[in-house]
Every structure is written in structure tokens, then in C-alpha cells.
Design a protein around this motif. Structure first.
Motif, PDB file in Angstrom:
ATOM      1  N   THR A  38       6.877  -1.985  -6.138  1.00 41.61           N
ATOM      2  CA  THR A  38       6.575  -3.270  -5.515  1.00 41.61           C
ATOM      3  C   THR A  38       7.535  -3.479  -4.365  1.00 41.61           C
ATOM      4  OG1 THR A  38       8.000  -4.388  -7.092  1.00 41.61           O
ATOM      5  CG2 THR A  38       5.669  -4.386  -7.579  1.00 41.61           C
ATOM      6  N   MET A  39       7.030  -4.109  -3.347  1.00 42.41           N
ATOM      7  CA  MET A  39       7.848  -4.334  -2.150  1.00 42.41           C
ATOM      8  C   MET A  39       7.336  -5.597  -1.491  1.00 42.41           C
ATOM      9  SD  MET A  39       6.188  -1.028  -0.391  1.00 42.41           S
ATOM     10  CE  MET A  39       5.765  -0.201  -1.899  1.00 42.41           C
ATOM     11  N   ASP A  40       8.006  -6.049  -0.448  1.00 46.75           N
ATOM     12  CA  ASP A  40       7.466  -7.248   0.174  1.00 46.75           C
ATOM     13  C   ASP A  40       6.250  -6.872   1.015  1.00 46.75           C
ATOM     14  OD1 ASP A  40      10.176  -7.553   2.518  1.00 46.75           O
ATOM     15  OD2 ASP A  40       8.250  -6.573   2.777  1.00 46.75           O
ATOM     16  N   ILE A  41       5.478  -7.872   1.378  1.00 44.17           N
ATOM     17  CA  ILE A  41       4.166  -7.599   1.962  1.00 44.17           C
ATOM     18  C   ILE A  41       4.286  -6.862   3.288  1.00 44.17           C
ATOM     19  CG2 ILE A  41       4.033  -9.956   2.912  1.00 44.17           C
ATOM     20  CD1 ILE A  41       1.033  -7.845   1.747  1.00 44.17           C
ATOM     21  N   GLY A  42       5.305  -7.194   4.064  1.00 46.05           N
ATOM     22  CA  GLY A  42       5.482  -6.508   5.342  1.00 46.05           C
ATOM     23  C   GLY A  42       5.725  -5.023   5.132  1.00 46.05           C
ATOM     24  N   THR A  43       6.573  -4.718   4.157  1.00 44.47           N
ATOM     25  CA  THR A  43       6.863  -3.328   3.857  1.00 44.47           C
ATOM     26  C   THR A  43       5.617  -2.631   3.329  1.00 44.47           C
ATOM     27  OG1 THR A  43       9.057  -4.089   3.239  1.00 44.47           O
ATOM     28  CG2 THR A  43       8.513  -1.826   2.670  1.00 44.47           C
ATOM     29  N   LEU A  44       4.861  -3.331   2.499  1.00 42.57           N
ATOM     30  CA  LEU A  44       3.652  -2.714   1.946  1.00 42.57           C
ATOM     31  C   LEU A  44       2.660  -2.391   3.058  1.00 42.57           C
ATOM     32  CD1 LEU A  44       2.072  -1.860  -0.614  1.00 42.57           C
ATOM     33  CD2 LEU A  44       1.007  -4.111  -0.549  1.00 42.57           C
ATOM     34  N   ASN A  45       2.436  -3.365   3.952  1.00 47.03           N
ATOM     35  CA  ASN A  45       1.515  -3.130   5.062  1.00 47.03           C
ATOM     36  C   ASN A  45       1.901  -1.856   5.808  1.00 47.03           C
ATOM     37  OD1 ASN A  45      -0.228  -5.307   4.797  1.00 47.03           O
ATOM     38  ND2 ASN A  45       1.097  -6.686   5.937  1.00 47.03           N
TER      39      ASN A  45
END
Lengths: 298, 307, 546
Positions: free
Chosen positions: C421-428
Motif C-alpha cells: 500500500t502506498m499513497d495515491i500519488g505513488t500508486l498512480n
């Protein structure tokens, strides 16, 4: 403790005939202290739990229990269940394996590397000594948390990386002890004699110096396990260590935070488990220190 | 004395210098392509742009050149900009640093007050139930994880009793994190204080003072305590370092907005410039405060030899 | 005041009714399916009179990435910059497009031209007038090759932007682009004042110039964003009743990652509004008279699986299908959310054209572990050789828990999933990066997007798409048709065809809705808080009771 001058091959004070007697005396000294008895007991419980986790755990640590999420402790689920209805007792029991693994591997890394660095630095001297020991000093001037954090930042979050990180962060303790011991031994007569007689470096180091640093290293390693367990669970708690669905205690605690108010048992039991483990190794470490080094006893 | 101070300062500078090297190497130890890991987060960064960023950061040059570039930027106060949000790293860290320092010093005060008092009484009442109780408490104290202690304190004082706020970075919010961090370290300090006090109690001058018929209280305060305290002051530097390290964890329990919380966020965001800056600032603070405390100690304690 | 889109009944059938009707795209007054909450009327009595002024603290689990509308697509970001900037058009309570900064607009017969006439006397935060040049500046900045804009795709095939006169601006397209008008009501099309150009890198970080109801005062990254009211604000189209400047003086947006900490802060009065209270506490909050839950109904959100198709095993349709058959979203929802989220079968969100649960279910996947195992066996995986994958998602919204349930379900058919899991910016970024790399571990992710129009499918999946993921000429053709078809019945057909393709090829495997930042809890003294359509929190009407 100067060896007889007549022997061609000098021997260091080592574990020979008297070792049995020594061991007996050591154990009785250790067990005389109620603190170390408790410590030893707690450590044995951890090892026992870790070894026999599949037999001891009443349920699967990963099986989801639909409809029984967040059950408070009861006759069937002694520690209650977590947010997925998993049996918390079983998770804590399986978590002991990870805790033991973390403790042993982290201490293994820091001990091996630390002792080697100390030996090499102390024995080689010169620029190698300067570089190694100054680096150790720099590492020492930061806390384990920072070093572990930096290591995880590079390696990425996982339990293995957390173990390595925690291992690296404790290297200075072992390096300094070993280094100090090497310096002392290096100036002793027998050592100089052995060197003069052309004994090989590696042999000299291992045969003569290691036995002398064994006691302090054992003490540091025992306390080191407790530090490793604390640091690794802290990393997991911060999300930088064990990842779900790992039953690592720090990770269970971190997940239980969301249910802190409604289901405090999720944070309570793994917290107690960490505290007891750390306590066990601390007490054992204290006891060992006293038993191994009677001068320090107070 | 001047020589000692100079030597301490030089060793401090050396430590920070080694840290700058470590921090430069850090980015190269990252598995994979750090630039891609970092900058791909800006979503629509093209390979050409990545190449350009790599060039800007000097990552396409030999490592010693990179180090020199990094050092010259650092010396100009340029710690780079954050990946997310493009804020100057130094400004960001310095903005948060006072919060961490506040927490660390507040905890240090609690540690000293609680730890020294407990250690002193344990030594004074050596072998009695007071000693046993205090030292049992101390060993329990060093065994309890700070993040768990924090959660428990939060549960009791904020959620159950409603006395204190749960999180935030106001002065009122300082109490719980400072208690958590302070108590966790007080346990260790009380053990150290106890053993150093026991040393002092067996010294000749205390025996002499007692033999002279000085009131016990006077003996304790004037002689034993003062001399015992020298050892305590000696470990202040190390304790402060522990506080800074502990603050990283505790800040994250209580959402205290210091550099430790920022560091964890940066790790999750793979924001390497911020992580690098954090390590440097942390090192600089720890080293500086340790030097100041060491010099203070040398100044207070006339017995010290400046070797 | 709490009418519109914020019914508080957690299990009320009314909400389902709303969804159902919206799905059928029948214009329906949303007020009819929300109603005044019974507690809202009782609770008014216990608190003092609402007053103007004061500061409101709104806490969320994360921080904005940027306040530059072209640099980020995260909800955490646009929910903030939507307060700072305004849009040419707006969505009313029914989700219909109405005038806002633009008092009128026309679209040419062939769909190649859109003209907007601006309201006069709109002033930017820096005092400069807002005119057609600002609109041109914004649009050109958004689609410029030099600007790493992440919303480029959403603006469509713009050819030129022409300033006809200071109050009139004309967009020309190379192809008809039906979604443009409603895009002008979305926060992604937030209008930036052209004086922002002088700010350089500071724009969107420490400074922002828009025409919205709130001005940026300061942003302490990772901690709080402080906004003050824009005294010159005039509201033309936002679904609120206050025509002018917000009543509050200040709006503070704080980041507090832990749900329990947010709730505790709300209870002690440190916070006024929180997004995403701990879901397991919703019932307790319901019975607490000093707190109110607000649930956004028309979020446009869709949470789904997508796969890294640049390498094995997910370059093979069967591997993707195996995952789709192996998971049981209903069970996961039941364990993790209860009834605050729903199973979603369609690639476009509920309330959006083309969302037809029955149609999508026909082409989608029901829980069928045996089928999954068969497919895995075909691919050479079995009990002795489990398929090892990494499942990524972003933090918050109980998603960590959802993926753990999925992980468990996948394990039962022999798919070993590691979770990241990561923050959304990192995931994108990570998803795009994985798709652009030919080697590496097998990954797939649980992603979420919210959009008010089926054009989302084009943005996600038309080559190269938002994440450089699955691409095929066939799919491109289908998606192109959804853009260029102007007739709405025909467009609906085109959208369904595209959905069918995405489902049958297990490219976009829908899971549930809503998925993030859709539940808000506010203290009782907060009067006039509202969530507009598509999950846009509105603070313009808010007054605090003393």
C-alpha cells in the motif's frame, strides 16, 4: 594470566579443563538471581511458543471469520478476534516465530559484522583502523531508529529489510567491545610472543581474542535481542516493517489502532507480548552480566 | 579546555562530513532507478524529462563529482526540493524542527526528573522494598515499546478520561507525547542513576561526612546527590540522542508535526531529497547538542581530564 | 440546510433508490431521495445560534499533492483546489450542468466549437479581473506539451482557444467532444488566473491565484492548508444558497492519518469536520447527539482491479480472469464495510451513462474459485507452483483491509499475493511505471477513479491511457466511438460496447463503490455543511453555532 614461558606454542587463558566447573558456577550464579530466573523463563516460553506454534494455536492465524469480527475475548477466542474475525491468540502465537526470527537474525548480523569490524580495526591498525572506527563512532552517535529508518528508506519496507536495518544499527556496540578487547590483548605478553613466533593472524585473533570478549558479547547479544525486537516492532508499527497479513506483533498493533476504542484487546495483547519478550531478554541480560562479571555486581 | 572544545567540535564536523557522504551514497543504494521511482510520481513525466532531471541532479556524472556538486549546494543552503509539491527541503525541515526539539527537550526534562529521582531513592533505600519496586518498574519501563505506551496513555487520558487532546502540535498536546517519550527513557536513566549513586555512597568523603555527624539530609543533598549528578549530566548528550530517535516514533503515534513524522511520510512517498535532508538535519542537531552538553559537562565537572 | 445530497441514514433504502434511479439516468431531484434527517431537526435546538465568522477545521487522512490543478488528479488535492478556483460551469444538485463563471454557453451543431460568455466583474484573488484571457491561459496550460499536465486527456481534442472579446472565449476541436461541457463543471477544469504565470514554481505550492470562494494563505506540507474567505466571491452556479463570500473567515484543512485520531479530535472539538471517520464507529457516531454523519451519494466513484499487462502472467487474459473469478467482492464488502458501500459491476460509476448493473454482470465475473483454478491450471499454475503476484493499492478508506480479504481469497485458489500500500500519488506513478517495464514481478492493483461521464473509459484505456496499461486497436475504436457519437442513445450503446470489451477481457474489473472520502462527520455546531454532487464538500454556507 601470563602463560608458562616454557611452552613453545603459547596458550591464551581459554576454556579447557576448568571449563566444566566454570559453567557450573556460572549457571548457579545465574539462577540464584530471581530476575534472571524470570528472564530465562520468559525467553524459554518464547522459544517454545515459536517452535510449537502450529500445535499451540487453537485456530488458523490467517483464516477470516465472517460474522465474528471484533469479538471480545471469550472462552473460544481467549484474546478475542481482530477486524477480520481472525483469532488473535493464534496470531500472537504465530507472531512469536517472527519475533524470534527478527531477534536472532538482527543480532546475528550486528554481531558478525560488528565483531569482524572490531577485530580487523583493532588488529590491523593504521588507516583501516581509523576509517572503520570513525565510521563506527559516526553510527554510534545516531540512534538505532535513525539508522534503521535510513536503511529501510533505501531497501523499501518489509520485515526482512527491517531485520537487516535493525541489525546494521547495532553493529557499533559489538565493534567497540571487540575493538577494545583487541587493543588490550594486543599488548599482552603472550600475544606479542605468539606474534613473534610467527603465528598466523587469523588464528591469533580467533584463538586468543574471541574467548576474552565472549562474556561481554553474550551479554550484549542478549540485550541486543530485546533491542532488535523493540526496534523491529516499532518499524512494523510505522508501516516500514512486516506487511499484512503478517502476524508480526508490531504490525498487529498498527492495524489494531483503528479499533483502539471499540476493540482495545487487539492492541493490548500484542503489546503485552512485545513487552514480556523484551523484559525476558533484558532480565536475562542483566542476570548474565552479573553472573559473568562478578565485579560489576551491585 | 580550549583544546578539548576544539577537539569535540572537529569530531562533530567529521561526523557530519561522513553523514554527507553516506547521504550521497544513499540514493545509489536504492534498487532500481531512483529518478524514475521518485519522479514518475509526477505522473506524466516523459523519459526525456527523466533524463533531464537526472542531468540536473548530476546523477549521470561520476560519483565524486556528484558528491562535490551536492556539497557545494549544501554549503549554499540548498538541500534540494521535495518531489511532491516542490518545496525547498531545508525550509520544510527547519519549519518542523522546532516541534521536534520542543518534544525532545520536554521529554528530556521528564526523563531527568523522573529517572534521577527514582534512581536516587532506589540507591538511597538500597535493598529495601522501595529499591525493589523502583527497579522492577524500571526494567518494565525499558521493556515497554514506546508506541504502545503512547497508545495506552492516549487511551487512558484522552479517550477514557478526556483530559488531554489526542493529537496535534499545540502546547497542550505536548503532554502525552512528552510523557511517553520521557517515561520510556526515565526507566533507563533511573538504572544508571542508581548505580552511579551507589558508587558515590561508598566513596570515602561520604563516609567522612557521615562520620562527622552531618545530618543525613545534608550528606545526601550536598555531597552524594551533587556528585552523583555529575554522571547524570555526563549522559545527557546520549539521552538527548535517544530522545531524538524516540521522537520519530512518538511523533507518528500522536500526529505531532515534527521532522520524524515528515521523515516517515517521505519514506512512503520515496521523496529522497527530503529523506537525505532529514538525515543531515538530524545528524547536525544531535552532534551540535551533544557537543554543547559535553562542553557544559566539562565546564561543570572540575575532575575531567581533557584527553 | 442538510437537504440535497447528504442523507444520514446508513442503511436507508432511500439511498439505494437514489442510486438505482440515477443509474437509469432519469433526472430526479436529489432532494427527493435524501430528505431532511430527523436528527438534524432535533439537534438544532441543542446548540446556539449560527454565527458568521470564525474558523473551521476540516481533517482528512492525507494531504494534497499540489494546488496546481494540472499537476494532480487526487481527490485529496482537488477537494482543496476546488475551494480556491472556480469552474466555468457547475453541477447542480441533480448533477446537471448549470452556468457558473460563464453565464451562458453554446455548442455548435457539429460539436466542433464551444463558446462561453463570462459573467462580468469577477475578480481574481490578486485583484486582477477575470476574463477570457484567463480561460485561454488555463486551457492552453493544461494541454501544453511543455507543461507536465496530468489532466491533458480530460480536455479532449482541443485545437485552438480563441479570445473573441474579454467576456467571450471559443474552443475549437479537431473532433466532436461530447464530454467537454460537463468537464467545464469539473474541478479538473478549474480556472487559473493568468497572473499565476509570474509565480513560476511557487504556483500550486506556496501560492495559488484563482477566483474561488477561498484564498490560499499558507500550506504547511503534511500538516495543514490554511484558506481565508475571498470577500469578493460571487456564486453563480455552485449548489449552495450563499450568493457571496463564505460566512466563515477561515478554513483550515488538516492532515491526520489515523481515523481514530480524527474522530477523537472531532469529539474534543479540535476539529469540526472530518472525512472518513472510522467505519466501525459509524453506529456509535449515529447515536452521539453532538456529531453528524454526512454520506455523499453521488460520488461517481468506482474501485476496480487493473493489471500490469506488459509482461506475464497478466498479459494473458486467462490470468486476469482467474483473479476476477477468485475474488468475492460481496464477502469482502460484508467484512470490511457492511452496508456503506455497494458491489459495482460496471466500469463506469453509478449515476453515469452506461452504468447498467445487469448488463455488466452478464459480461463480468461472479465468484467462482473452481473456474479460477481451471484457468490457472491452463496457464501451468497449480498447488505445487502457485502464482506469485503483488497487489497494490493506496492507503486509507479501509482499502488495506479490502486487499487483505482479497489476498485471503486469492490464496484459496493458489494465488499468493503480497500486498503493497502506498499513497495515491505513488500508486498512480507506480502503476504507470510497472506497465512501462517489460520485466519484473507480476503486479496488479486496486485503483479508484471518479468521473461524471463515461468519457472516463477513454481517459483510462484509449492508447496509451492514464497508466500505459492495456491497449488494443479494437478497444481504441470502441472508445473513439464513445467520444465522437453525439446522439445520446447511440452514445449509450457505444459506451456499453466498450464496457463489454473491458469486462470480457478482464481489463477493468469493477469491485465496489463508493471508495474514498465519501463519509464525513461533523460536529453539531457546524451548520450548512454540504457535499455537492461528485463528492465536492462545500463550506460556503457554513456558520458555526456558538
Amino acid at each position: 594470566m601470563v602463560p608458562p614461558a616454557t611452552t613453545a606454542q603459547p596458550t591464551a587463558p581459554s576454556l579447557t579443563q576448568t571449563s566444566l566447573n566454570k559453567a557450573r558456577r556460572f549457571f548457579s550464579a545465574l539462577l540464584r538471581n530471581p530476575g534472571s530466573r524470570i528472564g530465562l523463563f520468559l525467553c524459554l516460553v518464547l522459544v517454545f511458543t515459536a517452535l510449537f506454534a502450529p500445535l499451540l494455536a487453537p485456530h488458523s492465524p490467517t483464516e477470516l471469520g465472517v460474522g465474528r469480527a471484533l469479538t471480545p475475548p471469550n472462552a473460544e477466542f481467549w484474546f478475542g478476534t481482530d477486524e477480520f474475525g481472525r483469532d488473535l491468540l493464534s496470531r500472537v502465537i504465530y507472531g512469536s516465530r517472527l519475533t524470534l526470527k527478527v531477534g536472532l537474525i538482527a543480532v546475528g548480523i550486528s554481531m558478525t559484522v560488528g565483531v569482524l569490524v572490531g577485530l580487523v580495526a583493532g588488529y590491523a591498525g593504521g588507516w583501516l583502523e581509523a576509517i572503520l572506527m570513525r565510521t563506527v563512532d559516526v553510527l554510534f552517535s545516531f540512534t538505532e531508529t535513525l539508522i534503521a529508518l535510513a536503511a529501510v528508506a533505501v531497501l523499501g519496507p518489509s520485515l526482512t529489510n527491517a531485520m537487516i536495518a535493525v541489525g546494521i544499527s547495532s553493529i557499533p556496540y559489538y565493534a567497540r567491545i571487540t575493538y577494545g578487547a583487541v587493543l588490550v590483548e594486543k599488548n599482552k605478553e603472550y600475544f606479542k610472543a605468539a606474534q613473534a613466533l610467527g603465528a598466523q593472524h587469523g588464528r591469533l585473533l580467533f584463538r586468543h581474542i574471541l574467548p576474552n570478549i565472549l562474556s561481554p558479547i553474550i551479554v550484549i547479544a542478549t540485550v541486543g535481542v530485546s533491542i532488535a525486537v523493540l526496534s523491529a516492532s516499532a518499524l512494523s508499527f510505522l508501516g516500514l516493517g512486516a506487511q499484512p497479513p503478517s502476524p508480526e506483533w508490531g504490525a498487529i498493533l498498527a492495524a489494531g489502532r483503528d479499533y483502539f476504542k471499540t476493540a482495545p484487546w487487539i492492541t493490548t495483547f500484542p503489546g503485552v507480548a512485545i513487552a514480556l519478550t523484551v523484559l525476558g531478554f533484558n532480565l536475562l541480560g542483566d542476570g548474565l552480566r552479573e553472573a559473568l562479571d562478578p565485579q560489576q555486581r551491585q | 579546555m580550549t583544546r578539548y572544545i576544539l577537539k569535540r567540535i572537529l569530531s562533530g564536523i567529521f561526523t557530519i562530513w561522513v553523514t554527507t557522504i553516506a547521504v550521497t551514497l544513499l540514493i545509489h543504494l536504492v534498487p532500481g532507478d531512483p529518478v524514475q521511482i521518485m519522479y514518475a510520481q509526477s505522473q506524466s513525466t516523459t523519459p526525456e524529462q527523466l533524463e533531464q532531471i537526472r542531468h540536473q541532479l548530476g546523477l549521470d556524472r561520476p560519483i565524486y563529482e556528484q558528491y562535490l556538486m551536492y556539497m557545494s549546494r549544501l554549503l549554499q543552503g540548498d538541500f534540494g526540493t521535495t518531489i511532491r509539491g516542490r518545496q525547498p527541503v531545508l525550509e520544510l525541515l527547519l519549519g518542523r524542527l522546532p516541534n521536534t526539539l520542543l518534544l525532545a527537550f520536554a521529554s528530556l526534562v521528564i526523563t531527568i526528573l523522573v529517572g534521577v529521582t527514582a534512581g536516587f531513592f532506589a540507591a538511597h533505600k538500597r535493598g529495601t522494598w522501595v529499591d525493589t519496586t523502583l527497579m522492577t518498574g524500571a526494567i518494565l519501563g525499558i521493556s515497554i515499546p514506546s508506541f504502545w505506551l503512547g497508545l495506552m496513555l492516549m487511551y487512558i487520558f484522552s479517550l477514557r478520561l478526556g483530559w488531554l487532546p489526542v493529537s496535534g502540535t499545540d502546547l497542550k498536546n505536548l503532554i502525552l507525547p512528552a510523557m511517553t517519550l520521557g517515561l520510556a527513557n526515565a526507566a533507563a536513566v533511573s538504572r544508571l542513576t542508581r548505580s552511579s549513586m551507589l558508587d558515590v555512597f561508598t566513596q570515602d568523603y561520604i563516609r567522612t561526612a557521615r562520620a562527622k555527624g552531618l545530618a543525613e539530609r545534608m550528606v545526601l543533598l550536598r555531597h552524594a546527590f551533587r556528585n552523583g549528578m555529575v554522571n547524570v549530566v555526563n549522559m545527557l548528550g546520549l539521552q538527548f540522542t535517544y530522545m531524538m530517535g524516540g521522537a520519530i516514533v512518538v511523533e507518528n503515534v500522536f500526529a505531532w508535526n515534527g521532522i520524524g513524522r515528515l521523515a516517515i511520510q517521505s519514506i512512503f512517498q520515496r521523496d529522497y531529497p527530503t529523506i537525505q535532508g532529514f538525515i543531515l538535519i538530524f545528524a547536525a542537531v544531535v552532534v551540535t547538542v551533544s557537543i554543547i552538553l559535553d562542553i557544559l559537562y566539562a565546564w561543570i565537572d572540575p575532575r575531567i581530564t581533557y584527553s | 440546510m442538510r437537504r440535497s445530497s447528504t442523507p444520514r441514514f446508513l442503511s436507508a433504502p432511500l439511498k439505494q433508490l437514489c442510486f438505482g434511479l440515477l443509474a437509469a439516468a432519469i433526472p430526479l431531484s436529489l432532494a427527493a431521495c435524501s430528505g431532511e434527517s430527523p436528527k438534524a431537526s432535533d439537534s438544532g435546538a441543542s446548540t446556539g445560534t449560527p454565527q458568521e465568522g470564525g474558523s473551521l477545521v476540516w481533517a482528512r487522512y492525507g494531504d494534497a499533492d499540489s494546488l496546481d490543478p494540472h499537476r494532480t488528479t487526487t481527490t485529496l488535492s482537488w477537494q482543496v483546489f476546488d475551494q480556491i478556483y472556480d469552474t466555468l460551469l457547475a453541477f447542480d444538485d441533480n448533477g446537471e450542468v448549470v452556468p457558473n463563471l460563464a453565464e451562458e454557453w453554446t455548442v455548435s451543431e457539429d460539436g466542433l466549437e464551444a463558446t462561453f460568455v463570462l459573467n462580468p466583474d469577477i475578480v481574481c484573488h490578486d485583484g486582477t479581473p477575470f476574463d477570457a484571457n484567463d480561460v485561454k491561459y488555463t486551457a492552453e496550460r493544461a494541454i501544453s506539451e511543455d507543461n507536465p499536465s496530468v489532466t491533458k486527456g480530460a480536455w479532449g481534442p482541443i485545437e485552438t482557444v480563441e479570445v473573441v472579446d474579454p467576456q467571450t472565449v471559443k474552443f475549437q476541436f479537431s473532433q466532436p467532444f461530447g464530454a467537454f461541457v460537463s468537464f467545464m463543471a469539473d474541478p479538473f477544469s478549474s480556472q487559473i488566473c493568468d497572473s499565476a504565470a509570474e509565480l513560476g514554481d511557487a504556483f500550486g505550492v506556496s501560492e495559488a491565484i484563482g477566483t474561488g470562494p477561498w484564498k490560499l494563505v499558507s500550506w504547511t506540507k503534511g500538516d495543514e492548508i490554511v484558506l481565508e474567505k475571498n470577500a469578493d466571491y460571487q456564486n453563480f452556479g455552485r449548489p449552495i444558497s450563499n450568493p457571496g463570500a463564505p460566512y466563515l473567515d477561515q478554513l483550515v484543512i488538516k492532515q491526520i492519518p489515523e481515523p481514530q485520531t480524527r474522530l477523537a479530535g472531532l469529539e474534543t472539538g479540535e476539529l469540526h469536520v472530518i472525512a472518513e471517520p472510522p467505519l466501525e464507529e459509524l453506529d456509535a457516531i449515529e447515536s452521539d447527539h453532538s456529531l453528524e454523519n454526512y454520506i455523499a451519494t453521488k460520488t461517481g466513484q468506482n474501485v476496480f482491479f487493473e493489471f500490469t499487462v506488459s509482461r506475464p502472467p497478466f498479459d494473458d487474459k486467462r490470468a486476469r480472469q482467474a483473479v476476477a473469478y477468485a475474488v468475492d467482492p460481496e464477502q469482502a464488502i460484508d467484512i470490511v464495510f457492511g452496508d456503506v458501500v455497494k458491489r459495482e459491476r460496471c466500469p463506469v460509476a453509478r449515476g453515469v451513462m452506461g452504468n447498467d448493473q445487469d448488463f455488466c454482470a452478464q459480461h463480468g465475473y461472479d465468484y467462482d474459485p473452481e473456474k479460477a483454478q481451471e484457468l490457472l491450471a491452463e496457464l501451468g499454475y497449480g498447488p505445487d507452483q502457485p502464482l506469485e503476484v503483488t497487489l497494490m493499492t493506496w492507503v486509507g478508506g479501509n482499502r488495506e483491509k479490502m486487499v487483505q480479504v482479497f489476498q485471503n481469497q486469492l490464496a484459496q485458489v493458489g494465488i499468493q499475493a503480497d500486498i503493497e500500500t502506498m499513497d495515491i500519488g505513488t500508486l498512480n506513478a507506480r502503476v504507470k511505471q510497472e506497465n512501462e517495464t517489460k520485466t519484473g514481478e507480476s503486479t496488479f492493483d486496486m485503483m479508484g477513479w471518479a468521473w461524471y461521464d463515461p468519457d472516463i473509459l477513454h481517459q483510462l484505456w484509449a492508447s496509451p491511457g492514464a497508466y500505459s496499461g492495456y491497449q488494443s486497436p479494437e478497444l481504441d475504436a470502441l472508445l473513439e466511438k464513445t467520444r465522437t457519437t453525439v446522439n445520446s442513445d447511440e452514445r449509450l450503446e457505444a459506451v456499453k460496447e466498450a464496457e463489454k470489451y473491458l469486462l470480457e477481457n478482464a481489463v477493468h474489473v469493477p469491485l465496489y463503490t463508493p471508495g474514498w472520502l465519501w463519509i464525513y462527520t461533523a460536529r453539531d455546531e457546524v451548520n450548512g455543511f454540504k457535499i455537492g454532487p461528485f463528492d465536492r464538500p462545500l463550506f460556503n454556507d457554513v456558520k458555526l453555532s456558538s
